[in-house]
Design an enzyme around this catalytic site. Structure first.
Site, short mmCIF file in Angstrom:
data_model
loop_
_atom_site.label_atom_id
_atom_site.label_comp_id
_atom_site.label_asym_id
_atom_site.label_seq_id
_atom_site.Cartn_x
_atom_site.Cartn_y
_atom_site.Cartn_z
N GLU A 24 -14.27 32.58 42.87
CA GLU A 24 -15.14 32.87 44.03
C GLU A 24 -14.74 34.18 44.70
O GLU A 24 -13.57 34.47 44.89
CB GLU A 24 -15.04 31.75 45.08
CG GLU A 24 -16.00 31.94 46.25
CD GLU A 24 -15.76 30.96 47.38
OE1 GLU A 24 -15.59 29.76 47.10
OE2 GLU A 24 -15.74 31.39 48.54
N GLU A 80 -9.99 25.93 47.74
CA GLU A 80 -9.07 26.47 48.76
C GLU A 80 -8.18 25.41 49.38
O GLU A 80 -8.25 25.14 50.58
CB GLU A 80 -9.88 27.24 49.80
CG GLU A 80 -10.65 28.39 49.16
CD GLU A 80 -11.34 29.31 50.14
OE1 GLU A 80 -11.50 28.94 51.33
OE2 GLU A 80 -11.73 30.42 49.72
#
Length: 475
Positions: free
Chosen positions: A325, A222
């Site tokens: 994810e 991220e």
């Protein structure tokens, strides 16, 4: 003479077109308000049906049109999952490993992700080196030897000795960053670019020396999110340049050019911008195996943006797409049996695979009855929860929705065309290496839907119950 004799040989080697004639269909079903959990409910037979009509619902499957090859389906082997695993009684440990990794008795996971150093799903923040050790002389993974490394090895053994494992850093050590902290974002200081690139090499070689093969790695978890937990920010240009000038060449020089490097590893919303920034530079793109993505673009109030996955697939056909994810956030024990948990997975998996993803990785494989442990209180759902108060395992229906794909669609399978005639049904389909076709059909509506599974003039009639997912295996 050679040309004349080669032509009939080439013709003879052409595969005969797929025919559903004389084939049977085994239906495995998971449905709300029933006891069906991946249970075989019927065996169907094909009949002649040359032309379906508009008033009938059909799922059209075309095995002659093939797309991407399946890498695998799996979940993350985090510090949290490992720690909770070793709190379970031995028989429950065995049950969990069998449920996830056994190809026959379980759902046959083949893909796994783990963290480089700590993530939010660790009981604490930690690093593998001492402060200001830019040469990495103090590199030591002793922390992981307590729970995580033994857990990964047990999962590998349960999967038959092999798991496709990739590793992801959440943050470099704090002193390498502009905010001097592993948490709360910050950026990698330019003077530590090479040292941080060396860190990935050190991790891979250390884990492999301990008996855990590493298939690939992503650059950063991220990279556009300043989180309260471990995080590190890269713009598209910064990630591109780090890959091009440091990480790619460093992996190559260390003899690790075969490791699959994944860029982005963040949500679908900015996916095209990141992919184009990195992959339109040939000097960076040559090191990149593919683009990873998550499903949390929904935090903005938006829906899941599968079209962005498709746009990247169309624009960069030489690169792979992998879901790295996803989990349902804001854990609430009272909602552990909500049917919507599994439907979120089914909806995302089917759409991501149809948009071109070669693999799909869930987040934690196991959490406790609080949705943790998590050192910043970011508690989430997992497909399986351990109730550490009594040592029991709780299987949410997410486990079964994942299993409808992971158990019946195997690594090496080719996606084939699957096209429902109504948008109330979702479907994806694959032809497995053994020649069996697996068609997944999901119904999110409140209505039972009768439909025909139709392949080249042959059809088998069945019903998709309200709020169900089925895998139809054709043999």
């Amino acid at each position: 003479m050679i040309t004349l004799t080669a032509a009939p040989l080439a013709w003879a080697q052409k595969k005969a077109p797929y025919s559903a004639a004389n084939k049977t269909v085994k239906v495995y079903l998971t449905a709300q308000n029933t006891e069906y959990r991946m249970k075989q409910t019927e065996t169907l037979h094909f009949v002649d049906k040359p032309q379906p009509v508009e008033t009938e619902v059909s799922v059209f499957v075309d095995p002659s049109k093939t797309f991407q090859t399946m890498l695998g389906i799996g979940g993350a082997l985090t510090d949290a999952s490992a720690e909770i695993f070793y709190k379970l009684p031995k028989d429950k440990q065995k049950e969990l490993l069998t449920a996830y990794y056994d190809k026959n008795l379980g759902i046959g996971y083949t893909l796994a992700r783990t963290s480089i150093q700590s993530s939010d799903f660790s009981s604490d923040s930690y690093t593998y080196i001492k402060d200001n050790d830019a040469s990495l002389k103090t590199f030591d993974v002793s922390h992981d030897k307590k729970y995580r490394i033994p857990f990964i090895k047990e999962a590998m053994a349960a999967a038959g000795g092999k798991l496709t494992l990739f590793a992801t850093p959440w943050s470099p050590p704090g002193w390498m960053k502009t905010n001097n902290n592993m948490l709360h974002g910050g950026k990698l200081k330019p003077e530590f670019d090479q040292s941080w690139a060396n860190f990935y090499v050190k991790f891979i070689k250390t884990y492999e020396a301990l008996g855990i093969p590493v298939w690939g790695l992503s650059v950063q978890n991220e990279p556009m999110a300043t989180q309260t937990w471990e995080s590190c920010l890269y713009t598209g240009e910064e990630e591109r340049d780090f890959i091009k000038n440091f990480l790619g060449p460093t992996l190559q020089k260390a003899g690790l050019a075969n490791k699959k490097l994944i860029a982005w590893d963040h949500n679908r919303d900015l996916m095209y911008q990141r992919a184009s920034t990195v992959l339109e530079d040939p000097a960076a793109a040559k090191y990149v195996w593919g683009v990873g993505f998550h499903w949390y673009e929904t935090w903005t109030g938006a829906g899941m943006n599968f079209e962005n996955v498709r746009r990247v697939s169309e624009s960069f056909p030489g690169k792979n797409l992998i879901f790295t994810e996803g989990c349902v956030e804001k854990f609430d024990f009272s909602k552990i049996h909500d049917w919507s948990l599994g439907e979120r997975y089914g909806y995302a998996m089917i759409n991501d695979l149809n948009a071109g993803a070669v693999g799909w990785t869930d987040w934690n494989v196991l959490l406790d009855e609080k949705g943790g442990p998590n050192h910043v209180g970011n508690f989430c759902f997992a497909p399986v929860h351990a109730d550490t108060r009594d040592g029991s395992l709780i299987y949410t229906n997410s486990f079964y929705y994942l299993g409808h794909i992971s158990k019946y669609i195997h690594p090496g399978a080719k996606r084939i065309q699957s096209s429902p005639s109504r948008d109330r049904l979702l479907s994806t389909a694959y032809i497995n290496p053994d020649g069996k076709v697996a068609v997944v059909v999901m119904n999110k509506t409140d209505e039972n839907i009768e439909y025909f599974l139709w392949i080249k003039g042959k059809a088998a009639k069945t019903t998709s119950p309200a709020h169900s997912i089925a895998t139809l295996v054709i043999d």
